[in-house]
Design an enzyme around this catalytic site. Structure first.
Site, mmCIF file in Angstrom:
data_model
loop_
_atom_site.group_PDB
_atom_site.id
_atom_site.type_symbol
_atom_site.label_atom_id
_atom_site.label_comp_id
_atom_site.label_asym_id
_atom_site.label_seq_id
_atom_site.Cartn_x
_atom_site.Cartn_y
_atom_site.Cartn_z
ATOM 1 N N LEU A 42 -5.628 -31.529 30.714
ATOM 2 C CA LEU A 42 -7.201 -31.787 29.865
ATOM 3 C C LEU A 42 -7.811 -30.592 30.137
ATOM 4 O O LEU A 42 -7.722 -29.764 30.853
ATOM 5 C CB LEU A 42 -7.878 -32.898 30.683
ATOM 6 C CG LEU A 42 -7.305 -34.227 30.520
ATOM 7 C CD1 LEU A 42 -7.831 -35.231 31.386
ATOM 8 C CD2 LEU A 42 -7.117 -34.630 28.984
ATOM 9 N N ASP A 82 -4.101 -30.642 34.892
ATOM 10 C CA ASP A 82 -4.065 -32.074 34.641
ATOM 11 C C ASP A 82 -3.699 -32.333 33.117
ATOM 12 O O ASP A 82 -4.242 -33.659 32.657
ATOM 13 C CB ASP A 82 -5.499 -32.669 35.062
ATOM 14 C CG ASP A 82 -6.681 -31.667 34.256
ATOM 15 O OD1 ASP A 82 -6.085 -30.906 33.468
ATOM 16 O OD2 ASP A 82 -7.666 -32.187 34.367
ATOM 17 N N ASN A 117 -2.673 -2.756 32.625
ATOM 18 C CA ASN A 117 -3.702 -2.107 31.454
ATOM 19 C C ASN A 117 -4.509 -1.083 32.268
ATOM 20 O O ASN A 117 -5.577 -1.411 33.152
ATOM 21 C CB ASN A 117 -4.527 -3.236 31.096
ATOM 22 C CG ASN A 117 -5.796 -2.648 30.368
ATOM 23 O OD1 ASN A 117 -5.878 -1.612 30.020
ATOM 24 N ND2 ASN A 117 -6.736 -3.589 29.984
ATOM 25 N N PRO A 118 -4.386 0.317 31.991
ATOM 26 C CA PRO A 118 -4.957 1.087 32.895
ATOM 27 C C PRO A 118 -6.376 1.118 32.801
ATOM 28 O O PRO A 118 -7.122 1.883 33.713
ATOM 29 C CB PRO A 118 -4.291 2.469 32.624
ATOM 30 C CG PRO A 118 -3.852 2.074 30.982
ATOM 31 C CD PRO A 118 -3.439 0.667 31.166
ATOM 32 N N ASP A 157 -9.179 -28.526 36.377
ATOM 33 C CA ASP A 157 -7.951 -28.647 37.261
ATOM 34 C C ASP A 157 -6.867 -27.649 35.987
ATOM 35 O O ASP A 157 -6.833 -28.254 34.831
ATOM 36 C CB ASP A 157 -7.554 -30.017 37.414
ATOM 37 C CG ASP A 157 -6.093 -30.095 38.078
ATOM 38 O OD1 ASP A 157 -5.387 -29.253 38.037
ATOM 39 O OD2 ASP A 157 -5.790 -31.190 38.699
ATOM 40 N N GLY A 165 -7.231 -7.296 33.958
ATOM 41 C CA GLY A 165 -8.217 -8.319 34.165
ATOM 42 C C GLY A 165 -7.798 -9.673 33.313
ATOM 43 O O GLY A 165 -6.593 -9.581 33.103
ATOM 44 N N ASP A 166 -8.740 -10.534 33.433
ATOM 45 C CA ASP A 166 -8.419 -11.895 32.907
ATOM 46 C C ASP A 166 -7.774 -11.870 31.345
ATOM 47 O O ASP A 166 -6.858 -12.677 31.207
ATOM 48 C CB ASP A 166 -9.800 -12.690 33.077
ATOM 49 C CG ASP A 166 -10.025 -13.116 34.152
ATOM 50 O OD1 ASP A 166 -9.082 -13.239 35.284
ATOM 51 O OD2 ASP A 166 -11.248 -13.202 34.576
ATOM 52 N N GLY A 167 -8.419 -10.889 30.751
ATOM 53 C CA GLY A 167 -8.047 -10.752 29.281
ATOM 54 C C GLY A 167 -6.484 -10.506 28.905
ATOM 55 O O GLY A 167 -5.871 -11.158 28.440
ATOM 56 N N ASP A 181 -12.768 -11.574 26.821
ATOM 57 C CA ASP A 181 -12.481 -11.190 25.407
ATOM 58 C C ASP A 181 -12.974 -11.976 24.081
ATOM 59 O O ASP A 181 -12.633 -13.383 24.379
ATOM 60 C CB ASP A 181 -10.986 -10.816 25.107
ATOM 61 C CG ASP A 181 -10.669 -9.561 25.946
ATOM 62 O OD1 ASP A 181 -11.478 -8.819 26.266
ATOM 63 O OD2 ASP A 181 -9.352 -9.714 26.436
#
Length: 345
Positions: A266, A264, A61-62, A261, A117-119, A321
Site C-alpha cells: 500500500l 505492505d 553516479n559521480p 511500510d 542519491g535516492d534518484g 527528481d
C-alpha cells in the site's frame, strides 16, 4: 524536501494464499484472509534471476551529492573488496545508461549496488525489478532518505562493509505515470521546494531542504487539487501538498509519512490542507519527528492507487527528481523488488 505541511543468497518469500476449508459459512472469512495475504506476500510477476551474492556491480553516479559519491568511491570499493569475490564499478553517463548497467549486471548474475542519491537508487530499482535481479543501496547523495529508513549506515564505506550481512527482502515498488521510484512522490508546494533544492549546491542534507522550504514559502499560493484514491469518487483538495509514500522519509530526514511500510502493498496518501503561513511555520518542525500527521490540517490514508491533477502544471517529484507531469497516476507494485537490507534485530 518539502514538508508540504506545516506543516539481500536468502530465500525469497513468494505469495501465499490463505487456505480455504470449503465450509460454506467460512468462505467470506477465508476470502478476506486470502486478499490480505496476497497484498502482504504477492506472487512475483517476474521470474527471479539467479544471483551470486559475492559478485557485485557498483553503479555510481559521480555527480551525486555534489560529487560526494565520486569522493567516497575508493573507500567503498576497498570495503567491498574485503568480503566480495568480484567487484566491478561502472560510472553512469545518464539515467538511461544506469538502466543498461543494471540490466547487464542482472544478466551476468551479479548484485546491482547503487551508489548515489535516492534518484539513482529509484531508477536502478526499476531496471533491476523488471529483470528479476537483486538491488543493494549505498548512500552517496545529499538526502539518502530511503537508505535512512532501512537503517543503512550513513557512512558509505561502513554501509559497504555491512552489506556482507544483509538479507534479501521483497519490497514494494511504486510508479508515477509508469516511472518507478522508491520513497515518496509528491506535488504542490513540494514541487516548488524541490526545484529550489535542486538548484542549491552550497548546502547538503537536511539543510538544503529546510532552506528551500523557507524560500518557496514566500511566493507560495494555495493550490486546488483533484484527488482520486483507489475506486473512490474524485474529490477536491485545497492546500499545500499531495503525497504518495512508500517509505517514511524525504528531504534529508523529514518524516513525511511516519507509518509508511515498504512491504505492505500500500501507499500512504498524505494530504496537507490549506493553512496560513504563520501556522505553517509553527507546525513545520513537527515534520522531522512525524508529528505533523497529528494536526487536523493533515489527512492520511492508505491506498493502492492515487490519481491527481491540479489547477496549475506542477511536476510530481520523487526521490529528488521530477518523475511525472499532471495528471498523474501513482500505483504500487507489491513485492516487485528484491532488496538487500540490514538484518532485523
Amino acid at each position: 524536501m518539502a514538508v508540504g505541511c506545516a506543516v539481500i543468497s536468502s530465500a525469497v518469500v513468494g505469495g501465499r494464499m490463505a487456505g480455504m476449508d470449503g465450509v460454506a459459512d467460512g468462505v467470506a472469512e477465508a476470502t478476506e484472509a486470502t486478499e490480505v495475504a496476497e497484498v502482504a506476500n504477492p506472487a512475483p510477476a517476474v521470474v527471479d534471476a539467479a544471483v551470486d551474492r559475492s559478485r557485485l556491480t557498483v553503479v555510481v553516479n559521480p555527480k551525486a551529492g555534489g560529487g560526494r559519491a565520486a569522493k567516497v568511491l575508493d573507500d567503498v570499493r576497498a570495503a567491498l573488496d574485503r568480503w566480495a569475490d568480484d567487484v566491478s564499478v561502472e560510472t553512469t553517463r545518464s539515467l538511461e545508461h544506469a538502466d543498461e548497467l543494471a540490466r547487464a549486471a542482472v544478466a551476468d548474475g551479479r548484485v546491482t549496488v547503487a551508489l548515489g542519491g535516492d534518484g539513482l537508487s529509484g531508477r536502478v530499482a526499476g531496471a533491476v525489478a523488471r529483470a528479476g535481479g537483486v538491488l543493494a543501496i549505498l548512500p552517496g547523495g545529499r538526502g539518502n532518505d530511503f537508505a535512512r529508513g532501512l537503517g543503512i549506515p550513513r557512512d558509505p564505506a561502513l554501509a559497504a562493509t555491512a552489506l556482507v550481512a544483509a538479507v534479501e527482502r521483497r519490497v514494494d515498488l511504486p510508479e508515477a505515470n509508469g516511472v518507478p521510484f522508491l520513497g515518496i512522490a509528491s506535488l504542490g508546494f513540494d514541487s516548488d521546494v524541490q526545484v529550489i533544492a535542486n538548484r542549491t549546491t552550497w548546502l547538503s542534507g537536511q539543510s538544503v531542504y529546510t532552506y528551500a522550504v523557507m524560500r518557496a514559502l514566500a511566493a507560495w499560493k494555495p493550490a486546488r487539487f483533484t484527488v482520486t484514491i483507489d475506486d473512490e469518487a474524485p474529490r477536491e483538495h485545497a492546500g499545500w501538498t499531495v503525497g504518495a509514500a512508500n517509505a517514511a522519509y524525504y528531504g534529508g530526514g523529514m518524516k513525511f509519512a511516519p507509518d509508511a511500510d515498504i512491504a505492505d502493498g500500500l501507499l500512504e496518501i498524505v494530504l496537507v490542507a490549506r493553512t496560513g503561513r504563520l501556522t505553517f511555520l509553527r507546525l513545520f518542525p513537527r515534520i522531522f519527528s512525524g508529528r505533523h500527521v497529528e494536526v487536523p490540517y493533515v489527512q492520511v490514508s492508505r491506498a493502492r492507487r492515487l490519481v491527481v491533477d491540479a489547477d496549475r502544471p506542477f511536476q510530481v517529484y520523487a526521490d529528488g527528481d521530477p518523475v511525472a507531469d499532471l495528471p498523474a497516476e501513482i500505483v504500487v507494485r507489491p513485492g516487485a523488488l528484491r532488496l538487500l537490507v540490514p538484518p532485523q534485530p
